[in-house]
Design an enzyme around this catalytic site. Structure first.
Site, PDB file in Angstrom:
ATOM      1  N   ASP A 158      33.634  43.064  45.958  1.00 39.06           N
ATOM      2  CA  ASP A 158      34.273  42.822  44.664  1.00 39.06           C
ATOM      3  C   ASP A 158      34.735  44.165  44.091  1.00 39.06           C
ATOM      4  O   ASP A 158      35.338  44.951  44.790  1.00 39.06           O
ATOM      5  CB  ASP A 158      33.288  42.098  43.739  1.00 39.06           C
ATOM      6  CG  ASP A 158      33.966  41.290  42.646  1.00 39.06           C
ATOM      7  OD1 ASP A 158      34.773  41.863  41.908  1.00 39.06           O
ATOM      8  OD2 ASP A 158      33.684  40.088  42.518  1.00 39.06           O
ATOM      9  N   SER A 188      50.441  32.686  40.657  1.00 39.91           N
ATOM     10  CA  SER A 188      51.604  33.553  40.482  1.00 39.91           C
ATOM     11  C   SER A 188      51.834  33.987  39.044  1.00 39.91           C
ATOM     12  O   SER A 188      52.822  34.664  38.763  1.00 39.91           O
ATOM     13  CB  SER A 188      52.867  32.840  40.985  1.00 39.91           C
ATOM     14  OG  SER A 188      53.126  31.682  40.207  1.00 39.91           O
ATOM     15  N   ASP A 215      43.944  41.703  39.555  1.00 39.10           N
ATOM     16  CA  ASP A 215      42.480  41.676  39.532  1.00 39.10           C
ATOM     17  C   ASP A 215      41.880  42.984  39.027  1.00 39.10           C
ATOM     18  O   ASP A 215      40.883  42.977  38.324  1.00 39.10           O
ATOM     19  CB  ASP A 215      41.939  41.392  40.931  1.00 39.10           C
ATOM     20  CG  ASP A 215      40.447  41.151  40.925  1.00 39.10           C
ATOM     21  OD1 ASP A 215      40.030  39.988  40.879  1.00 39.10           O
ATOM     22  OD2 ASP A 215      39.678  42.135  40.948  1.00 39.10           O
ATOM     23  N   ASP A 265      53.697  37.894  33.066  1.00 39.11           N
ATOM     24  CA  ASP A 265      53.320  36.883  34.048  1.00 39.11           C
ATOM     25  C   ASP A 265      54.510  36.446  34.902  1.00 39.11           C
ATOM     26  O   ASP A 265      54.341  35.915  36.002  1.00 39.11           O
ATOM     27  CB  ASP A 265      52.649  35.683  33.382  1.00 39.11           C
ATOM     28  CG  ASP A 265      53.521  34.995  32.341  1.00 39.11           C
ATOM     29  OD1 ASP A 265      54.725  35.296  32.260  1.00 39.11           O
ATOM     30  OD2 ASP A 265      52.991  34.148  31.609  1.00 39.11           O
TER      31      ASP A 265
END
Length: 324
Positions: A234, A109, A136, A129
């Protein structure tokens, strides 16, 4: 009385390989990439290939957090950001020249998005954050906003998603939710279609977008392809013909799809047939050319971390960083 023989399974060319190519993908147009540049003797998790306007290449290492610059044409490698605990996963360049770094953080998280100057200085927070994302990948649109993937969730706990950040970086709008580890993201040439690789569910998503860039019309989101094997799709990129290039992690290859979502080709990493260099993570085009660079590493296999090259179907799409 003679005993009847019992049918027995035996290994063949497909079943004995560690990463076999399925029958429906085996007949695709297939080429093998060539080595282009060795980054390290160690198995570093390379990611985030992105070229600037001078065709210099930036990339990063996920678990160490370093950011590298490869100066062309000499291919000189320098480190512009040293080791850290951000777990960086992608790098994209804003049209003002700043590098935007996607951070996975603690993988639960506490990730985010940060910007730095091309020399690695002046780190600024774009998404903190505290927002709760594990970022990603991202892709800019022409308005200056961007889509990013929140790489959280697994097959039975799909809590990840895809979000759009407004050009002023003040508003975050959900696009797709309830996903299992969404990873690579790419935007079509006309910016009306979004591609997303969902790693932990082995799916490729195609999303139609209304003019506002965030609204999905009725029946506008679909899954045109399901992948096979552990881990899965990916990072990805598109070319100027809207073909999509998807790196297959732990498979040592890149699968290519046309704009309708049909597979039309693949690029293999040399050594994959022996179980080496399987950690292929990201393809990117050298600006103004049809030449792809693909990063991969061998983990603990002993063959280090490399960049490979091959040619795609068309020239790469010129990204947001090349706009004036």
């Amino acid at each position: 009385m003679k005993e009847k023989s019992i049918p027995a399974l035996v290994y063949n060319e497909v079943s004995e390989k560690e990463v076999p190519i399925l029958a429906e993908e085996k007949n695709l147009q297939t080429i093998t990439a060539e080595p282009w540049l060795k980054i390290s003797d160690k198995g570093m998790q390379l990611e985030g290939l992105c070229f600037d306007r001078e065709s210099n290449l930036f990339l990063l290492e996920v678990f160490g957090g370093q950011v590298f610059k490869v100066t062309l044409p000499k291919k000189e490698i320098t480190t512009i950001v040293g080791a850290n605990n951000l777990n960086l996963a992608a790098l994209k360049i804003h049209k003002d020249g700043r590098l935007f770094l996607c951070a996975l953080g603690d993988f639960e998280s506490k990730g985010g998005i940060f910007s730095i100057q091309p020399d690695g200085s002046n780190m600024e927070v774009i998404i903190p954050d505290s927002a709760g994302y594990c970022v990603d990948d991202l892709v800019f649109d022409s308005k200056g906003g961007f889509y990013f993937t929140d790489f959280r969730g697994h097959s039975s706990n799909p809590v990840g998603g895809v979000y759009y950040v407004s050009p002023d970086f003040q508003t975050i709008t959900p696009i797709l939710q309830n996903m299992a580890g969404p990873n690579g993201v790419a935007l079509s040439v006309d910016e009306r279609r979004l591609w997303v690789a969902e790693t932990n569910a082995n799916r490729l998503h195609h999303v139609e977008l209304m003019e506002d860039g965030v609204t999905i019309p009725p029946f506008g989101a679909s899954v045109p392809y399901h992948f096979t094997g552990l881990l899965g799709p990916d990072s990805c990129c598109i070319d100027s013909d809207d073909n999509l290039y998807v790196a297959m992690y732990e498979q040592g290859r890149v699968l290519i799809f046309n704009k309708k979502g049909y597979p039309i080709g693949q690029i293999l990493i040399p050594g994959r047939e022996y179980g080496h260099m399987l950690r292929s993570t990201h393809p990117a085009f050298i600006p103004g050319t049809d030449q792809l660079i693909i990063c991969s590493n061998d983990g603990d296999g002993g063959e280090g971390s490399w960049l490979y090259t091959a040619k795609g179907f068309a020239k790469g799409k010129m990204g947001y960083q090349f706009q004036q």
